[in-house]
Design a protein around this motif. Structure first.
Motif, PDB file in Angstrom:
ATOM      1  N   ALA A  51      35.764  47.044  31.386  1.00 37.84           N
ATOM      2  CA  ALA A  51      35.060  47.957  30.476  1.00 37.84           C
ATOM      3  C   ALA A  51      34.980  49.351  31.082  1.00 37.84           C
ATOM      4  CB  ALA A  51      33.665  47.429  30.167  1.00 37.84           C
ATOM      5  N   ALA A  52      34.658  49.443  32.370  1.00 33.69           N
ATOM      6  CA  ALA A  52      34.590  50.748  33.042  1.00 33.69           C
ATOM      7  C   ALA A  52      35.974  51.376  33.155  1.00 33.69           C
ATOM      8  CB  ALA A  52      33.951  50.598  34.414  1.00 33.69           C
ATOM      9  N   SER A  59      33.459  58.947  20.874  1.00 31.79           N
ATOM     10  CA  SER A  59      34.567  58.047  20.516  1.00 31.79           C
ATOM     11  C   SER A  59      35.003  57.177  21.694  1.00 31.79           C
ATOM     12  CB  SER A  59      35.759  58.865  20.000  1.00 31.79           C
ATOM     13  OG  SER A  59      36.248  59.740  21.016  1.00 31.79           O
ATOM     14  N   ALA A  60      34.170  57.079  22.716  1.00 35.25           N
ATOM     15  CA  ALA A  60      34.516  56.327  23.922  1.00 35.25           C
ATOM     16  C   ALA A  60      34.452  54.816  23.683  1.00 35.25           C
ATOM     17  CB  ALA A  60      33.559  56.695  25.059  1.00 35.25           C
ATOM     18  N   PRO A  61      35.180  54.063  24.521  1.00 32.00           N
ATOM     19  CA  PRO A  61      35.033  52.602  24.494  1.00 32.00           C
ATOM     20  C   PRO A  61      33.597  52.211  24.831  1.00 32.00           C
ATOM     21  CG  PRO A  61      36.966  53.249  25.771  1.00 32.00           C
ATOM     22  CD  PRO A  61      36.184  54.504  25.480  1.00 32.00           C
ATOM     23  N   PRO A  62      33.208  50.965  24.568  1.00 30.40           N
ATOM     24  CA  PRO A  62      31.813  50.548  24.756  1.00 30.40           C
ATOM     25  C   PRO A  62      31.259  50.789  26.166  1.00 30.40           C
ATOM     26  CG  PRO A  62      33.038  48.870  23.562  1.00 30.40           C
ATOM     27  CD  PRO A  62      34.036  49.891  24.036  1.00 30.40           C
ATOM     28  N   PHE A  63      29.975  51.172  26.186  1.00 36.21           N
ATOM     29  CA  PHE A  63      29.208  51.370  27.419  1.00 36.21           C
ATOM     30  C   PHE A  63      27.759  51.048  27.067  1.00 36.21           C
ATOM     31  CE2 PHE A  63      29.245  55.303  25.071  1.00 36.21           C
ATOM     32  CZ  PHE A  63      27.973  55.816  25.195  1.00 36.21           C
ATOM     33  N   ARG A  64      26.899  50.884  28.081  1.00 31.80           N
ATOM     34  CA  ARG A  64      25.495  50.582  27.776  1.00 31.80           C
ATOM     35  C   ARG A  64      24.637  51.825  27.721  1.00 31.80           C
ATOM     36  NH1 ARG A  64      23.848  45.008  30.853  1.00 31.80           N
ATOM     37  NH2 ARG A  64      24.330  46.181  32.737  1.00 31.80           N
ATOM     38  N   TYR A  65      24.843  52.760  28.660  1.00 30.04           N
ATOM     39  CA  TYR A  65      24.093  54.016  28.646  1.00 30.04           C
ATOM     40  C   TYR A  65      24.837  55.051  29.465  1.00 30.04           C
ATOM     41  CZ  TYR A  65      22.105  51.994  32.977  1.00 30.04           C
ATOM     42  OH  TYR A  65      21.929  51.408  34.201  1.00 30.04           O
ATOM     43  N   GLY A 118      19.638  64.194  26.824  1.00 30.79           N
ATOM     44  CA  GLY A 118      21.052  63.857  26.913  1.00 30.79           C
ATOM     45  C   GLY A 118      21.317  62.383  27.147  1.00 30.79           C
ATOM     46  N   LEU A 119      20.283  61.581  27.397  1.00 31.43           N
ATOM     47  CA  LEU A 119      20.474  60.151  27.638  1.00 31.43           C
ATOM     48  C   LEU A 119      20.979  59.480  26.361  1.00 31.43           C
ATOM     49  CD1 LEU A 119      20.179  57.622  29.445  1.00 31.43           C
ATOM     50  CD2 LEU A 119      17.794  57.479  28.655  1.00 31.43           C
ATOM     51  N   VAL A 120      22.113  58.796  26.483  1.00 32.35           N
ATOM     52  CA  VAL A 120      22.699  58.046  25.378  1.00 32.35           C
ATOM     53  C   VAL A 120      22.526  56.568  25.687  1.00 32.35           C
ATOM     54  CG1 VAL A 120      24.799  57.553  24.066  1.00 32.35           C
ATOM     55  CG2 VAL A 120      24.411  59.865  24.966  1.00 32.35           C
ATOM     56  N   LEU A 121      21.975  55.831  24.735  1.00 32.61           N
ATOM     57  CA  LEU A 121      21.757  54.391  24.899  1.00 32.61           C
ATOM     58  C   LEU A 121      22.498  53.616  23.823  1.00 32.61           C
ATOM     59  CD1 LEU A 121      17.857  54.278  25.319  1.00 32.61           C
ATOM     60  CD2 LEU A 121      19.561  54.136  27.146  1.00 32.61           C
TER      61      LEU A 121
END
Length: 175
Positions: free
Chosen positions: A17-18, A88-94, A121-124
């Motif tokens: 994933a990373a 538009s990034a692949p899946p991430f948690r935050y 700016g924190l994306v969850l």
């Protein structure tokens, strides 16, 4: 001391994933408002909880922190570009953009805090957001994600100028 400006994203327990996240950014380049070109370089690493992270570092930016107002402007411009690409990034948690944000919170630290952290700016991911109580401080970011809107980078002269610090200290002394 080097101060890295980056986008850092926690991608969970799977290295792939990373790596996919890194591929989405690696080699991406932009021409900034000042005419300078910046290219993204990525690094994938594991934290102490064995979760995988991707750090995206744009080139051509100060590694001394925000020591001038034009550096804050340049980092803010890059921050906006990184967030646009993140949509538009692949899946991430935050994820978070800023100075020294690599591994800013492990998953356990983030999810065990009594109140949801306030990082502009924190994306969850919505799953993480719901597990934290679905705070109304967050707004939609992209499909499956919410965020606290980015506020840009800030130049604080008192943090970088010994002369200004001394002048302020003189003001604070009671006469």
């Amino acid at each position: 001391m080097v101060w890295a400006f980056s986008l850092s994203a926690e991608c969970g327990a799977e290295q792939v994933a990373a790596e996919q996240f890194a591929q989405h950014f690696d080699g991406l380049s932009w021409v900034l408002a000042n005419g300078q070109q910046s290219q993204c370089h990525t690094a994938v690493f594991q934290d102490i909880e064995e979760n995988w992270w991707c750090q995206v570092c744009p080139s051509g930016i100060s590694d001394m922190g925000i020591d001038r107002s034009d550096i804050a402007y340049q980092m803010t411009e890059l921050g906006i570009l990184l967030y646009q690409r993140l949509q538009s990034a692949p899946p991430f948690r935050y994820a978070l953009v800023g100075v020294e944000v690599d591994e800013f919170r492990t998953y356990h630290e983030l999810t065990s805090e009594a109140t949801i952290p306030s990082f502009p700016g924190l994306v969850l991911g919505e799953t993480v957001w719901r597990s934290l109580g679905a705070s109304t401080l967050f707004r939609p970011f992209s499909t499956g994600y919410v965020w606290q809107p980015y506020e840009g980078e800030v130049y604080q002269p008192l943090m970088v100028s010994p002369d200004l610090k001394n002048k302020l200290s003189e003001l604070l002394v009671l006469k």
